[in-house]
Design an enzyme around this catalytic site. Structure first.
Site, PDB file in Angstrom:
ATOM      1  N   TYR A 159      45.018  25.466  -4.391  1.00 14.56           N
ATOM      2  CA  TYR A 159      45.183  25.118  -3.390  1.00 14.56           C
ATOM      3  C   TYR A 159      43.809  25.704  -2.258  1.00 14.56           C
ATOM      4  O   TYR A 159      43.228  24.643  -1.740  1.00 14.56           O
ATOM      5  CB  TYR A 159      46.223  25.784  -2.441  1.00 14.56           C
ATOM      6  CG  TYR A 159      46.639  25.283  -1.225  1.00 14.56           C
ATOM      7  CD1 TYR A 159      47.211  24.172  -0.941  1.00 14.56           C
ATOM      8  CD2 TYR A 159      46.291  26.133  -0.159  1.00 14.56           C
ATOM      9  CE1 TYR A 159      47.396  23.539   0.215  1.00 14.56           C
ATOM     10  CE2 TYR A 159      46.781  25.646   1.151  1.00 14.56           C
ATOM     11  CZ  TYR A 159      47.321  24.466   1.507  1.00 14.56           C
ATOM     12  OH  TYR A 159      47.713  23.960   2.578  1.00 14.56           O
ATOM     13  N   LYS A 163      41.104  22.886  -0.680  1.00 13.18           N
ATOM     14  CA  LYS A 163      40.809  22.617   0.487  1.00 13.18           C
ATOM     15  C   LYS A 163      39.599  23.183   0.782  1.00 13.18           C
ATOM     16  O   LYS A 163      38.890  22.336   1.796  1.00 13.18           O
ATOM     17  CB  LYS A 163      41.918  23.642   1.447  1.00 13.18           C
ATOM     18  CG  LYS A 163      43.339  23.351   1.195  1.00 13.18           C
ATOM     19  CD  LYS A 163      43.554  21.747   1.956  1.00 13.18           C
ATOM     20  CE  LYS A 163      45.067  21.537   1.908  1.00 13.18           C
ATOM     21  NZ  LYS A 163      45.329  20.131   2.260  1.00 13.18           N
TER      22      LYS A 163
HETATM   23  N1  LIG Z   1      52.740  23.861   6.410  1.00 13.37           N
HETATM   24  C1  LIG Z   1      51.544  24.580   6.518  1.00 13.37           C
HETATM   25  O1  LIG Z   1      51.898  25.800   6.746  1.00 13.37           O
HETATM   26  C2  LIG Z   1      50.034  24.009   6.149  1.00 13.37           C
HETATM   27  C3  LIG Z   1      49.155  25.024   6.541  1.00 13.37           C
HETATM   28  C4  LIG Z   1      47.841  24.500   6.327  1.00 13.37           C
HETATM   29  C5  LIG Z   1      47.542  23.372   6.025  1.00 13.37           C
HETATM   30  N2  LIG Z   1      48.575  22.453   5.607  1.00 13.37           N
HETATM   31  C6  LIG Z   1      48.339  21.014   5.134  1.00 13.37           C
HETATM   32  O2  LIG Z   1      48.843  20.031   5.961  1.00 13.37           O
HETATM   33  C7  LIG Z   1      49.361  18.869   5.128  1.00 13.37           C
HETATM   34  C8  LIG Z   1      50.652  18.647   5.458  1.00 13.37           C
HETATM   35  O3  LIG Z   1      51.299  19.457   5.261  1.00 13.37           O
HETATM   36  P1  LIG Z   1      52.927  19.808   5.520  1.00 13.37           P
HETATM   37  O4  LIG Z   1      53.201  21.205   5.604  1.00 13.37           O
HETATM   38  O5  LIG Z   1      53.422  18.588   6.617  1.00 13.37           O
HETATM   39  O6  LIG Z   1      53.888  19.339   4.131  1.00 13.37           O
HETATM   40  P2  LIG Z   1      54.393  18.149   3.570  1.00 13.37           P
HETATM   41  O7  LIG Z   1      54.797  18.456   2.133  1.00 13.37           O
HETATM   42  O8  LIG Z   1      55.633  17.970   4.391  1.00 13.37           O
HETATM   43  O9  LIG Z   1      53.815  16.874   3.682  1.00 13.37           O
HETATM   44  C9  LIG Z   1      52.910  16.355   2.761  1.00 13.37           C
HETATM   45  C10 LIG Z   1      52.971  14.768   2.590  1.00 13.37           C
HETATM   46  O10 LIG Z   1      52.226  14.095   1.684  1.00 13.37           O
HETATM   47  C11 LIG Z   1      52.951  13.242   0.905  1.00 13.37           C
HETATM   48  N3  LIG Z   1      52.218  13.210  -0.300  1.00 13.37           N
HETATM   49  C12 LIG Z   1      52.282  13.965  -1.514  1.00 13.37           C
HETATM   50  N4  LIG Z   1      51.739  13.410  -2.535  1.00 13.37           N
HETATM   51  C13 LIG Z   1      51.300  12.405  -2.026  1.00 13.37           C
HETATM   52  C14 LIG Z   1      50.530  11.318  -2.743  1.00 13.37           C
HETATM   53  N5  LIG Z   1      50.210  11.411  -4.047  1.00 13.37           N
HETATM   54  N6  LIG Z   1      50.374  10.000  -2.113  1.00 13.37           N
HETATM   55  C15 LIG Z   1      50.783   9.828  -0.856  1.00 13.37           C
HETATM   56  N7  LIG Z   1      51.600  10.859  -0.066  1.00 13.37           N
HETATM   57  C16 LIG Z   1      51.752  11.795  -0.845  1.00 13.37           C
HETATM   58  C17 LIG Z   1      54.206  13.900   0.786  1.00 13.37           C
HETATM   59  O11 LIG Z   1      55.451  12.778   0.212  1.00 13.37           O
HETATM   60  C18 LIG Z   1      54.713  14.329   2.301  1.00 13.37           C
HETATM   61  O12 LIG Z   1      54.865  13.500   3.129  1.00 13.37           O
HETATM   62  C19 LIG Z   1      48.754  19.368   3.643  1.00 13.37           C
HETATM   63  O13 LIG Z   1      47.685  18.878   3.418  1.00 13.37           O
HETATM   64  C20 LIG Z   1      48.895  20.947   3.792  1.00 13.37           C
HETATM   65  O14 LIG Z   1      48.134  21.393   2.843  1.00 13.37           O
HETATM   66  C21 LIG Z   1      49.856  22.769   5.833  1.00 13.37           C
END
Ligand SMILES: NC(=O)c1ccc[n+]([C@@H]2O[C@H](COP(=O)([O-])OP(=O)(O)OC[C@H]3O[C@@H](n4cnc5c(N)ncnc54)[C@H](O)[C@@H]3O)[C@@H](O)[C@H]2O)c1
Length: 255
Positions: A159, A163
């Protein structure tokens, strides 16, 4: 916490969100529509993407898209052109469910999956979206990174590496596509209340208690706080912002 989208910053713009079906992606889609845009909600999970588009109404269309597959990525861009006639913004938000491991005990397949969805996905979505954005006179690309692309944490090697790569991919693309008037930035959240956290905590109160103190503001974020920043980067309010990584992390990476 929900911020009120008091402006119409994205009026008449078309934004493609890859990984739109849940969490931060869904909040970005909702925020874009609230600020006047039309959106393509692209996601691996076609059922959830369609449910989101149904909730958002005529300004939204859903498509099944696997960002790791070139044909699938190009089809999502085609849908933007066919349905709305143009594309002004791309948000690459998709990420694989993260694995918790050191470099010694991480499976090779999990390593490849993390890099494939985050990095190759950003590459493929951009490869097909940037020419259409440029053809319309320019626009904005936003990659959703993480504070862990800036500072490291335990047992998250894939990860962290993915990133960090995403943040620098945005900078390299910003250099190449400034002449096309395509701005490219990354947005790095701290912990956000999405189902991603529920893989580690029983509920959001526990996630907030566990992760909040690591942030200067003493809490985790709501998805709309990230969406508000994404809308800024997509809008002409950010017309002089390119090659930047915008931390929206409640101060996590500050100390
Ligand atoms: N939630 C947190 O604490 C957090 C913190 C920092 C960064 N992020 C980043 O924010 C983004 C969204 O995170 P989230 O928490 O909403 O997670 P989430 O898992 O709810 O959302 C990820 C989405 O990506 C989709 N996805 C996964 N693989 C895919 C593929 N091959 N093709 C198309 N779609 C695909 C999933 O179906 C899902 O809808 C991510 O990049 C995550 O790394 C999240």
């Amino acid at each position: 916490m929900t911020n009120n989208p008091a402006t119409n910053r994205l009026k008449d713009k078309v934004v493609l969100i890859a990984g739109a079906a849940s969490g931060i992606g869904a909040a970005i889609a909702q925020r874009c529509v609230a600020e006047g845009a039309s959106v393509v909600c692209a996601d691996y999970d076609a059922v959830a993407a369609q449910a989101l588009a149904d909730r958002l109404g005529a300004a939204a269309v859903a498509c099944r898209c696997d960002v790791t597959d070139a044909l699938s990525a190009s089809s999502a861009v085609d849908i933007a052109k066919e349905r709305f006639g143009r594309l002004d913004g791309l948000v690459h938000n998709a990420a694989a469910p993260s694995t918790t491991a050191t470099v010694v005990d991480l499976d090779e397949s999990a390593w490849r999956r993390e890099l494939d969805v985050s990095l190759t996905g950003a590459f493929l979505m951009s490869k097909f979206a940037v020419p259409l954005i440029a053809a319309g006179g320019g626009g904005s690309v936003v990659f959703i990174g993480s504070q862990f692309g800036r500072v490291a944490t335990t047992r998250a090697v894939a990860y962290c590496a993915a990133k960090a790569g995403l943040i620098h991919l945005a900078k390299a693309m910003a250099v190449d596509h400034a002449p096309d008037k395509v701005r490219v930035n990354s947005l790095s959240p701290g912990a956000v209340a999405t189902t991603r956290l529920l893989r580690r905590f029983p509920d959001f109160d526990a996630a907030n208690a566990g992760l909040g103190p690591a942030h200067l503001l003493g809490r985790i974020a709501e998805p709309d706080e990230i969406a508000a920043a994404a809308a800024f980067l997509l809008s002409s309010d950010a017309s002089f912002v390119t090659g930047s990584d915008m931390l929206v992390d409640g101060g996590y990476a500050t100390r």
